[in-house]
Design an enzyme around this catalytic site. Structure first.
Site, PDB file in Angstrom:
ATOM      1  N   GLY A 296      -1.293  -6.056  -2.244  1.00 60.04           N
ATOM      2  CA  GLY A 296       0.138  -6.286  -2.077  1.00 60.04           C
ATOM      3  C   GLY A 296       0.973  -5.048  -2.343  1.00 60.04           C
ATOM      4  N   ARG A 297       0.349  -4.085  -3.007  1.00 61.80           N
ATOM      5  CA  ARG A 297       1.133  -2.878  -3.321  1.00 61.80           C
ATOM      6  C   ARG A 297       0.246  -1.654  -3.442  1.00 61.80           C
ATOM      7  NH1 ARG A 297       2.591  -3.149  -9.618  1.00 61.80           N
ATOM      8  NH2 ARG A 297       0.857  -4.400 -10.340  1.00 61.80           N
TER       9      ARG A 297
ATOM     10  N   LYS B 279      -1.132   3.257  -5.361  1.00 59.07           N
ATOM     11  CA  LYS B 279      -0.775   1.969  -5.967  1.00 59.07           C
ATOM     12  C   LYS B 279       0.714   2.009  -6.299  1.00 59.07           C
ATOM     13  CE  LYS B 279      -2.160  -1.480  -9.339  1.00 59.07           C
ATOM     14  NZ  LYS B 279      -3.158  -1.910 -10.312  1.00 59.07           N
TER      15      LYS B 279
ATOM     16  N   ASP C 298       7.579  -6.666  -4.236  1.00 58.55           N
ATOM     17  CA  ASP C 298       8.254  -5.554  -3.561  1.00 58.55           C
ATOM     18  C   ASP C 298       7.304  -4.418  -3.198  1.00 58.55           C
ATOM     19  OD1 ASP C 298       7.664  -4.585  -6.058  1.00 58.55           O
ATOM     20  OD2 ASP C 298       9.746  -4.231  -6.660  1.00 58.55           O
ATOM     21  N   GLY C 299       6.030  -4.581  -3.545  1.00 54.94           N
ATOM     22  CA  GLY C 299       5.057  -3.537  -3.196  1.00 54.94           C
ATOM     23  C   GLY C 299       5.113  -2.329  -4.108  1.00 54.94           C
TER      24      GLY C 299
ATOM     25  N   ARG D 239     -14.007  -5.938  -3.928  1.00 58.12           N
ATOM     26  CA  ARG D 239     -13.962  -6.789  -5.121  1.00 58.12           C
ATOM     27  C   ARG D 239     -14.788  -8.048  -4.896  1.00 58.12           C
ATOM     28  NH1 ARG D 239      -8.115  -5.565  -6.637  1.00 58.12           N
ATOM     29  NH2 ARG D 239      -7.691  -3.750  -5.345  1.00 58.12           N
TER      30      ARG D 239
ATOM     31  N   ASP E 282     -10.479 -11.192  -8.301  1.00 54.74           N
ATOM     32  CA  ASP E 282      -9.932 -10.138  -7.425  1.00 54.74           C
ATOM     33  C   ASP E 282      -9.795  -8.816  -8.173  1.00 54.74           C
ATOM     34  OD1 ASP E 282      -7.904 -12.070  -8.549  1.00 54.74           O
ATOM     35  OD2 ASP E 282      -6.582 -10.377  -8.126  1.00 54.74           O
ATOM     36  N   ASN E 283      -9.983  -8.836  -9.492  1.00 50.02           N
ATOM     37  CA  ASN E 283      -9.931  -7.588 -10.251  1.00 50.02           C
ATOM     38  C   ASN E 283     -11.319  -7.124 -10.693  1.00 50.02           C
ATOM     39  OD1 ASN E 283      -7.166  -7.519  -9.976  1.00 50.02           O
ATOM     40  ND2 ASN E 283      -6.759  -8.478 -11.947  1.00 50.02           N
TER      41      ASN E 283
HETATM   42  P1  AMP Z   1      -2.744  -7.932 -10.186  1.00 47.93           P
HETATM   43  O1  AMP Z   1      -2.569  -9.007 -11.210  1.00 47.93           O
HETATM   44  O2  AMP Z   1      -1.946  -6.683 -10.455  1.00 47.93           O
HETATM   45  O3  AMP Z   1      -4.173  -7.635  -9.914  1.00 47.93           O
HETATM   46  O4  AMP Z   1      -2.102  -8.506  -8.834  1.00 47.93           O
HETATM   47  C1  AMP Z   1      -2.455  -9.722  -8.252  1.00 47.93           C
HETATM   48  C2  AMP Z   1      -1.983  -9.755  -6.823  1.00 47.93           C
HETATM   49  O5  AMP Z   1      -0.569  -9.617  -6.754  1.00 47.93           O
HETATM   50  C3  AMP Z   1      -2.555  -8.652  -5.949  1.00 47.93           C
HETATM   51  O6  AMP Z   1      -2.773  -9.184  -4.681  1.00 47.93           O
HETATM   52  C4  AMP Z   1      -1.443  -7.637  -5.932  1.00 47.93           C
HETATM   53  O7  AMP Z   1      -1.490  -6.821  -4.796  1.00 47.93           O
HETATM   54  C5  AMP Z   1      -0.210  -8.504  -5.951  1.00 47.93           C
HETATM   55  N1  AMP Z   1       0.962  -7.828  -6.539  1.00 47.93           N
HETATM   56  C6  AMP Z   1       1.163  -7.541  -7.847  1.00 47.93           C
HETATM   57  N2  AMP Z   1       2.346  -6.922  -8.016  1.00 47.93           N
HETATM   58  C7  AMP Z   1       2.922  -6.808  -6.800  1.00 47.93           C
HETATM   59  C8  AMP Z   1       4.155  -6.270  -6.314  1.00 47.93           C
HETATM   60  N3  AMP Z   1       5.048  -5.702  -7.119  1.00 47.93           N
HETATM   61  N4  AMP Z   1       4.391  -6.344  -4.982  1.00 47.93           N
HETATM   62  C9  AMP Z   1       3.499  -6.907  -4.158  1.00 47.93           C
HETATM   63  N5  AMP Z   1       2.342  -7.434  -4.542  1.00 47.93           N
HETATM   64  C10 AMP Z   1       2.040  -7.404  -5.851  1.00 47.93           C
HETATM   65 MG    MG Z   2      -5.406  -6.915  -8.811  1.00 50.76          MG
END
Ligand code: AMP
Ligand code: MG
Length: 494
Positions: A83-84, A103, A115-116, A173, A244-245
């Site tokens: 997502g970002r 990132k 917001d990416g 992943r 996913d992590n």
């Molecule tokens: P994370 O917990 O950081 O591993 O994120 C979980 C999911 O949310 C992943 O698909 C990320 O790409 C998405 N994500 C987290 N923060 C953002 C953001 N600010 N904008 C877009 N996608 C996000």
């Molecule tokens: Mg993640």
């Protein structure tokens, strides 16, 4: 950077092509020479800054966001994806080709409501922990740089955006396999294509047939167990072990609200949103297994369930063996076993492991009940003369009688140490003096936020490159946190 584009060229349909959006007034906040060397770079320069802040296109880059899903806090989310994070391709280095990802590089088709972007504090933390874990010899993704900007982003309040330039041997992943097994089912052709790609790129000694798949899954189980054994041995809590992590290579990955233990606490929780303690420090070994079960489930179209179960059944042994190996080194138990009794039978080794595990467990219990700092207590072994009753470790204890009882058995297990100085040097080589304590990261972040001053970040990063060394002018960085910095719990908003 010299790129190849294997993922992009061979796995069409596994990503969306998307261009990153620039951040304004970009500036280096952090740069890792060590990570740079991995992809054949040396020093940062202005053009690279423009490329990595998405203000200029990079030669040979493809720019794409991968699609995957995952189990988040136990529940399946059918589609997540980057997502970002936008990947440029695989930068060719002297030993390996590393994915380069921006990132916080802007929105993608997988951004959902986001917001990416990444806020500076979280980008800085990811930069620091990637490089700190690597210096502790923990398998991990890396960070080439962190780039600040004056682009505003909104979380609880207004903050500024930053980009972490992440290097990973692969961004594949567990969640990738879940996505192509469940969400985009088809006829399993894509699942197979993904497994074949993963094996031929990252497990080149294996074949892409039935036997190869089994062996591959077995190696994923082993690598994951090993990674988690490392975390437990250094007191690291990841905080968001969603599938996913979890990298398919067993590299520590996707850092958010992570923390090192200060005071040893088995049920320590570092993630503000983790109300149940699902990802508490002591839960990590079990969660690693649970995540591997989810991966196994996704792989049932490729691997017979009996074979998956057989591999999963090895997890605990891999984890305990590796954890013990690391802890025996830390406590000075390892050499004894091999030097004094080279002809131990399997049963005798198993019995010794059981006893060592108990000795280690009782030691961490002592730390917990006496509320002692995990890292600093282990570092005390580098000052220890095993033959003496007196030690700084003992002086730290409130319940001295319990410690003495433990220490008597420990002394017996270690036996006679001929060269004390050498023994102590060996302990210091595996028990770090410096770790990335949350309050240290926080101080570096506040200096950037309030004064635009990244010197604390640079200083901390340089220190953590050599965590086992003495740095006489930086004793304060090894101290337990001040009151305000104890038990800092990080929010997930990043
Ligand atoms: P994370 O917990 O950081 O591993 O994120 C979980 C999911 O949310 C992943 O698909 C990320 O790409 C998405 N994500 C987290 N923060 C953002 C953001 N600010 N904008 C877009 N996608 C996000
Ligand atoms: Mg993640």
């Amino acid at each position: 950077m010299r790129f190849k584009q294997d993922f992009f060229e061979q796995l069409t349909g596994f990503y969306s092509q998307v261009y990153p959006q620039p951040i304004s007034n970009p500036h280096w906040l952090g740069w890792s020479d060590d990570a740079a060397a991995l992809i054949g770079l040396s020093k940062p320069n202005d053009e690279l800054l423009m490329q990595l802040s998405a203000n200029h296109a990079a030669d040979g880059a493809s720019y794409y966001a991968q699609v995957y899903s995952g189990h988040q806090f136990g529940g399946y989310t059918p589609r997540l994806g980057d997502g970002r994070s936008i990947i440029l391709g695989e930068a060719i280095g002297p030993h390996y080709a590393w994915d380069v990802a921006l990132k916080g590089g802007g929105p993608t088709p997988y951004s959902r409501m986001g917001d990416g972007r990444a806020v500076m504090r979280s980008a800085v933390r990811e930069f620091l922990i990637s490089e700190a874990l690597a210096a502790l010899h923990v398998p991990t993704s890396r960070a080439l740089a962190v780039i600040g900007s004056d682009l505003p982003v909104w979380r609880e309040g207004q903050e500024t955006a930053a980009i972490t330039v992440r290097l990973a041997k692969s961004h594949i992943r567990f969640g990738h396999f879940e996505y192509f097994s469940y969400t985009e089912k088809g006829n399993n052709a894509k699942l197979k294509q993904l497994a074949d790609f993963t094996i031929s790129q990252h497990f080149p000694h294996l074949s892409t047939d039935k036997a190869g798949y089994i062996q591959w899954f077995n190696e994923v189980v082993a690598a994951t167990a090993k990674m988690i054994a490392h975390w437990q041995s250094i007191g690291f809590a990841h905080g968001v072990m969603n599938t996913d992590n979890m990298s398919i290579l067993g590299d520590s990955f996707d850092f958010g609200p992570f923390a090192f233990l200060d005071t040893f606490k088995e049920d320590f929780i570092c993630n503000h949103s983790d109300h149940e303690g699902r990802y508490a420090f002591g839960q990590q070994p079990g969660v690693g297994f649970w995540n591997l079960q989810r991966l196994a489930q996704a792989l049932t179209p490729l691997i017979a369930s009996d074979d998956l179960v057989q591999a999963l059944n090895q997890y605990q042994r891999y984890l305990v063996d590796h954890y013990l190996l690391l802890m025996e080194q830390k406590l000075g138990l390892a050499e004894v076993k091999f030097a004094q009794e080279p002809s131990l039978t399997d049963e005798a080794i198993a019995e010794q492991q059981k006893q060592d595990l108990q000795l280690v467990g009782e030691f961490t219990t002592l730390l917990e009940t006496n509320q002692l700092d995990y890292t600093n207590s282990l570092r005390r072994f580098g000052e220890l003369d095993v033959s003496s009753q007196k030690s700084s470790l003992r002086d730290d204890m409130v319940d001295v009688a319990k410690f003495d009882h433990w220490f008597a058995r420990y002394q017996q297990r270690v036996g006679k140490v001929d060269d004390v100085a050498n023994w102590q040097r060996d302990r210091n080589a595996v028990n770090p003096k410096y770790i990335l304590r949350n309050y240290l990261a926080q101080e570096a972040i506040i200096a950037i936020e309030e004064q635009g001053d990244n010197s604390k970040l640079v200083q901390l990063h340089q220190l953590l490159r050599h965590p086992f060394n003495q740095h006489p002018t930086m004793e304060d960085f090894a101290k337990r946190p001040p009151e305000w910095g104890q038990g800092l719990i990080m929010s997930c908003s990043s």
